[in-house]
Design an enzyme around this catalytic site. Structure first.
Site, PDB file in Angstrom:
ATOM      1  N   SER A  10       0.782  -1.239   0.115  1.00 53.27           N
ATOM      2  CA  SER A  10       0.162  -0.022   0.163  1.00 53.27           C
ATOM      3  C   SER A  10       0.747   1.097  -0.144  1.00 53.27           C
ATOM      4  O   SER A  10       0.043   2.364  -0.192  1.00 53.27           O
ATOM      5  CB  SER A  10      -1.090  -0.010   1.231  1.00 53.27           C
ATOM      6  OG  SER A  10      -0.304   0.043   2.360  1.00 53.27           O
ATOM      7  N   GLY A  11       2.206   1.170   0.048  1.00 54.69           N
ATOM      8  CA  GLY A  11       2.971   2.226   0.134  1.00 54.69           C
ATOM      9  C   GLY A  11       3.730   2.481  -1.037  1.00 54.69           C
ATOM     10  O   GLY A  11       3.356   2.061  -2.344  1.00 54.69           O
ATOM     11  N   GLY A  12       4.257   3.732  -1.197  1.00 52.16           N
ATOM     12  CA  GLY A  12       4.387   4.313  -2.659  1.00 52.16           C
ATOM     13  C   GLY A  12       5.565   3.496  -3.334  1.00 52.16           C
ATOM     14  O   GLY A  12       5.142   3.026  -4.557  1.00 52.16           O
ATOM     15  N   ILE A  13       6.591   2.936  -2.808  1.00 55.65           N
ATOM     16  CA  ILE A  13       7.427   1.976  -3.435  1.00 55.65           C
ATOM     17  C   ILE A  13       6.519   0.564  -3.721  1.00 55.65           C
ATOM     18  O   ILE A  13       6.774  -0.152  -4.901  1.00 55.65           O
ATOM     19  CB  ILE A  13       8.653   1.692  -2.640  1.00 55.65           C
ATOM     20  CG1 ILE A  13       9.523   3.327  -3.014  1.00 55.65           C
ATOM     21  CG2 ILE A  13       9.645   0.713  -3.390  1.00 55.65           C
ATOM     22  CD1 ILE A  13      10.747   3.516  -2.004  1.00 55.65           C
ATOM     23  N   GLY A  14       6.021   0.075  -2.669  1.00 54.36           N
ATOM     24  CA  GLY A  14       5.429  -1.412  -2.801  1.00 54.36           C
ATOM     25  C   GLY A  14       4.410  -1.168  -3.815  1.00 54.36           C
ATOM     26  O   GLY A  14       4.394  -2.143  -4.716  1.00 54.36           O
ATOM     27  N   SER A 135      17.633   0.890   2.415  1.00 55.60           N
ATOM     28  CA  SER A 135      17.721   2.270   2.426  1.00 55.60           C
ATOM     29  C   SER A 135      19.112   2.885   2.314  1.00 55.60           C
ATOM     30  O   SER A 135      20.216   2.172   2.678  1.00 55.60           O
ATOM     31  CB  SER A 135      17.124   2.834   3.702  1.00 55.60           C
ATOM     32  OG  SER A 135      17.459   4.470   3.861  1.00 55.60           O
ATOM     33  N   TYR A 148      16.660   3.295  12.685  1.00 53.69           N
ATOM     34  CA  TYR A 148      16.195   2.933  11.103  1.00 53.69           C
ATOM     35  C   TYR A 148      17.458   2.388  10.319  1.00 53.69           C
ATOM     36  O   TYR A 148      17.506   1.722   9.560  1.00 53.69           O
ATOM     37  CB  TYR A 148      15.512   4.044  10.408  1.00 53.69           C
ATOM     38  CG  TYR A 148      15.063   3.850   9.144  1.00 53.69           C
ATOM     39  CD1 TYR A 148      13.986   2.857   8.885  1.00 53.69           C
ATOM     40  CD2 TYR A 148      15.750   4.652   7.943  1.00 53.69           C
ATOM     41  CE1 TYR A 148      13.554   2.859   7.553  1.00 53.69           C
ATOM     42  CE2 TYR A 148      15.285   4.225   6.722  1.00 53.69           C
ATOM     43  CZ  TYR A 148      14.176   3.442   6.624  1.00 53.69           C
ATOM     44  OH  TYR A 148      13.837   3.331   5.315  1.00 53.69           O
TER      45      TYR A 148
END
Length: 239
Positions: A10-14, A135, A148
Site C-alpha cells: 500500500s506504500g509508494g514503492i510497494g 535504504s 532505522y
C-alpha cells in the site's frame, strides 16, 4: 503462473513495484498493515487490467505478524519483495524501548521469519527470487535515524549472507537501496526542507517510486540471472 508476495504494497514503492511486476505476468499477493483503502484501490486497478490479486492484512511490527501473513497465502511464492517499513525520526534517547522493539520486529525479525518459511518451497523447486527494499541509511547511517539505519544495515547484511546460502539452490537474493524518494516518508518535509535536500543530491531531484520499481523488476528478472547478494543503490548519486 508465477506468484509474487509484496509486503508494504500500500506504500509508494510497494505499490509501484506491484504495478511494474504485474507486467511480467505475476499473480500478486498485496500485503498491507493499516491502509486498507490504498491496498484495495491497487487491487481494483490491477484486476481491471486482468491481473490476479489478493490483499493480505498483517502487522509485521507485531510478533504474530509473519504467521498471520503466511496463513493467508495459498500458492507457492516465486518472488518475495520486502518493502514494509517506517522510519521514526529523533535522537536515540527520544525513542522508547517499545518503538525500538517494533522497528526491529518490522525490519529484521519479521523478514527473517517470512523468508525462513518461504524458502523451503523455493529450494524444492530450485528457483526463486527475494528482493529487499533497504535504504541509503543502511549503507551510510543517518543522525536522528539511528534505529532505522541500524535495521536497514542489518537487512543489507542479511541479503549478502542469505545470497551465499541459497545460491547453490538456484535462488537469488538482492536489495534495492533507495535514496530520497517521493513517498509518504517525505510527506512531513516542508518546501524549504525538500529544496535543501534536492540541492544535496547530485542528480538535483527527488527520486520517483517508479524508478525504484524498475530496479526491483530488473533484479527479479532473468536479465539479472548472475547477480545475487548485491545492494543496488538508486539514489541519484547521493551518498
Amino acid at each position: 503462473m508465477k506468484h509474487a508476495l509484496i509486503t508494504g504494497a500500500s506504500g509508494g514503492i510497494g505499490s509501484s513495484a506491484a504495478i511494474r511486476l504485474s507486467r511480467e505476468g505475476y499473480s500478486l499477493y498485496l500485503h498491507y498493515c493499516r491502509n486498507a483503502k490504498k491496498a484495495d484501490e491497487l487491487k481494483e486497478k490491477l484486476e481491471a487490467e486482468g491481473i490476479r490479486c489478493r490483499t493480505i492484512q498483517s502487522d509485521l511490527s507485531a510478533p504474530d505478524g509473519p504467521d498471520r501473513l503466511l496463513n493467508q497465502i495459498e500458492d507457492p511464492i516465486d518472488l518475495v519483495v520486502l518493502s514494509s517499513g517506517t522510519a521514526p525520526y529523533g535522537l536515540i534517547t527520544d525513542l522508547s524501548d517499545q518503538e525500538a522493539a517494533a522497528q526491529i520486529q518490522l525490519h529484521v525479525t519479521s523478514p527473517f521469519l517470512l523468508v525462513k518459511k518461504l524458502t523451503p518451497g523455493m529450494v524444492a523447486r530450485k528457483a526463486g527470487n527475494i528482493v529487499f527494499i533497504t535504504s541509503i541509511w543502511g549503507e551510510t547511517g543517518a543522525s536522528c535515524e539511528v534505529l532505522y539505519s541500524m535495521a536497514k544495515g542489518g537487512q543489507n547484511l542479511f541479503v549478502k549472507a542469505l545470497a551465499k546460502e541459497l545460491a547453490p539452490s538456484g535462488i537469488r537474493v538482492n536489495a534495492v537501496s533507495p535514496g530520497a524518494v517521493s513517498t509518504d516518508m517525505l510527506a512531513s518535509f516542508t518546501t524549504e526542507e525538500l529544496s535543501a535536500l534536492q540541492e544535496e543530491i547530485p542528480a538535483g531531484r527527488i527520486g520517483k517510486p517508479e524508478e525504484v520499481a524498475e530496479a526491483v523488476a530488473f533484479l527479479a528478472s532473468e536479465k539479472a540471472s548472475y547477480i545475487t547478494g548485491h545492494i543496488l543503490s538508486v539514489n541519484g548519486g547521493w551518498n
